[in-house]
Motif scaffolding. Structure first.
Motif, PDB file in Angstrom:
ATOM      1  N   ASP A  28      -4.148  -9.854   8.578  1.00  0.00           N
ATOM      2  CA  ASP A  28      -4.589  -8.507   8.203  1.00  0.00           C
ATOM      3  C   ASP A  28      -4.230  -7.533   9.323  1.00  0.00           C
ATOM      4  OD1 ASP A  28      -5.639  -9.589   5.943  1.00  0.00           O
ATOM      5  OD2 ASP A  28      -7.736  -9.362   6.534  1.00  0.00           O
ATOM      6  N   ASP A  59       2.347   1.132  -2.008  1.00  0.00           N
ATOM      7  CA  ASP A  59       3.686   0.915  -2.551  1.00  0.00           C
ATOM      8  C   ASP A  59       4.491   2.158  -2.192  1.00  0.00           C
ATOM      9  OD1 ASP A  59       5.858  -0.110  -3.812  1.00  0.00           O
ATOM     10  OD2 ASP A  59       5.127   0.282  -5.844  1.00  0.00           O
ATOM     11  N   LEU A 118      -4.927  -3.518   5.933  1.00  0.00           N
ATOM     12  CA  LEU A 118      -3.867  -3.977   5.048  1.00  0.00           C
ATOM     13  C   LEU A 118      -3.868  -5.494   5.095  1.00  0.00           C
ATOM     14  CD1 LEU A 118      -1.677  -2.837   3.217  1.00  0.00           C
ATOM     15  CD2 LEU A 118      -0.128  -2.845   5.159  1.00  0.00           C
ATOM     16  N   THR A 131     -10.440   0.001  -2.685  1.00  0.00           N
ATOM     17  CA  THR A 131      -9.236  -0.805  -2.760  1.00  0.00           C
ATOM     18  C   THR A 131      -8.040   0.050  -2.372  1.00  0.00           C
ATOM     19  OG1 THR A 131     -10.172  -2.142  -4.521  1.00  0.00           O
ATOM     20  CG2 THR A 131      -7.774  -2.172  -4.286  1.00  0.00           C
ATOM     21  N   LEU A 132      -7.189  -0.521  -1.566  1.00  0.00           N
ATOM     22  CA  LEU A 132      -5.983   0.172  -1.111  1.00  0.00           C
ATOM     23  C   LEU A 132      -4.774  -0.551  -1.677  1.00  0.00           C
ATOM     24  CD1 LEU A 132      -4.462   2.171   0.793  1.00  0.00           C
ATOM     25  CD2 LEU A 132      -4.632   0.408   2.546  1.00  0.00           C
ATOM     26  N   VAL A 133      -3.963   0.148  -2.441  1.00  0.00           N
ATOM     27  CA  VAL A 133      -2.714  -0.397  -2.949  1.00  0.00           C
ATOM     28  C   VAL A 133      -1.605   0.466  -2.376  1.00  0.00           C
ATOM     29  CG1 VAL A 133      -1.316  -0.914  -4.968  1.00  0.00           C
ATOM     30  CG2 VAL A 133      -3.804  -1.216  -5.061  1.00  0.00           C
ATOM     31  N   ALA A 163       1.482  -8.364   3.256  1.00  0.00           N
ATOM     32  CA  ALA A 163       2.112  -7.048   3.087  1.00  0.00           C
ATOM     33  C   ALA A 163       3.567  -7.138   3.510  1.00  0.00           C
ATOM     34  CB  ALA A 163       1.384  -5.999   3.910  1.00  0.00           C
ATOM     35  N   ARG A 215      -7.968  -2.655   2.021  1.00  0.00           N
ATOM     36  CA  ARG A 215      -9.174  -1.846   1.848  1.00  0.00           C
ATOM     37  C   ARG A 215      -9.030  -0.556   2.640  1.00  0.00           C
ATOM     38  NH1 ARG A 215     -12.246  -3.118  -2.117  1.00  0.00           N
ATOM     39  NH2 ARG A 215     -12.569  -5.314  -2.367  1.00  0.00           N
ATOM     40  N   SER A 251       4.868  -2.316   1.146  1.00  0.00           N
ATOM     41  CA  SER A 251       3.994  -2.612   0.010  1.00  0.00           C
ATOM     42  C   SER A 251       2.948  -3.624   0.443  1.00  0.00           C
ATOM     43  CB  SER A 251       4.796  -3.144  -1.183  1.00  0.00           C
ATOM     44  OG  SER A 251       5.402  -4.364  -0.847  1.00  0.00           O
ATOM     45  N   GLY A 252       1.769  -3.492  -0.129  1.00  0.00           N
ATOM     46  CA  GLY A 252       0.691  -4.422   0.172  1.00  0.00           C
ATOM     47  C   GLY A 252      -0.615  -3.941  -0.413  1.00  0.00           C
ATOM     48  N   ARG A 253      -1.637  -4.759  -0.207  1.00  0.00           N
ATOM     49  CA  ARG A 253      -2.968  -4.442  -0.711  1.00  0.00           C
ATOM     50  C   ARG A 253      -3.962  -4.594   0.429  1.00  0.00           C
ATOM     51  NH1 ARG A 253      -3.397  -4.239  -6.166  1.00  0.00           N
ATOM     52  NH2 ARG A 253      -5.619  -4.689  -6.125  1.00  0.00           N
TER      53      ARG A 253
END
Length: 185
Positions: free
Chosen positions: A128, A179, A139, A175-177, A143, A169, A165-167
């Motif tokens: 992370d 792209d 992130l 939620t953090l997306v 990622a 908080r 790109s990744g996911r």
């Protein structure tokens, strides 16, 4: 220019003295302005030196926290290239923010054989990545980031594409997306 006082014309000596004082004031202002310009130039040069030094320290820190391995040769988009893989060193002690970020990635680099310039970097996070101690954003592992550089003129190489790109908080709860892609042409 004052040419008369109380209706009486000034003498030639008074006019000459007045002109002399005016020329002295103009010369003084020009010297002050030249000194300000010189100081601005010195300040700008000092800022450039500090900026170059900061960039050099960042690059050195990234190089010092990663372990590079020559994987072999290939042809990348029609150009002969070396492939270099990288992983973080187990005992890495980053000194810069960029170094702290670099130790969270592994990946590959494609380097142009003829010019020794980086053409492509692809990296994947192995841990992370926290921003603002994880309070601002975090992130997640996995990622992906990539950067493409191209020769744009003569010996000048510039980035032409960056993608992340990744996911994760954001602000601990949301939620953090991510792209993100940026292209230059």
């Amino acid at each position: 220019r004052l040419i008369a006082r109380d209706g009486v014309p000034l003498t030639h000596a008074e006019l000459t003295e007045q002109d002399s004082r005016y020329r002295e004031r103009v010369a003084q202002r020009q010297r002050e302005q030249a000194a300000r310009v010189d100081e601005d130039v010195r300040q700008r040069e000092a800022d450039e030196v500090r900026g170059r030094e900061r960039r050099r320290r960042r690059v050195e820190d990234i190089v010092n926290v990663l372990q590079f391995t020559l994987e072999g040769r290939t042809v990348y988009e029609g150009v002969p290239a070396f492939i270099v893989s990288f992983v973080p060193k187990p005992d890495a002690k980053p000194a810069t923010r960029e170094g702290h970020t670099a130790v969270n990635f592994h990946g590959k680099i494609w380097i142009d054989e003829a010019t020794s310039e980086v053409m492509q970097v692809e990296a994947t996070s192995i841990a992370d990545i926290s921003f603002g101690y994880g309070l601002v954003a975090r992130l997640g592992k996995g990622a992906q980031a990539s950067m493409t550089r191209r020769q744009v003129a003569g010996d000048l190489w510039m980035p032409t594409r960056i993608a992340i790109s990744g996911r994760g908080r954001a602000l601990m709860f949301r939620t953090l997306v991510l792209d993100f892609e940026l292209d230059w042409f």
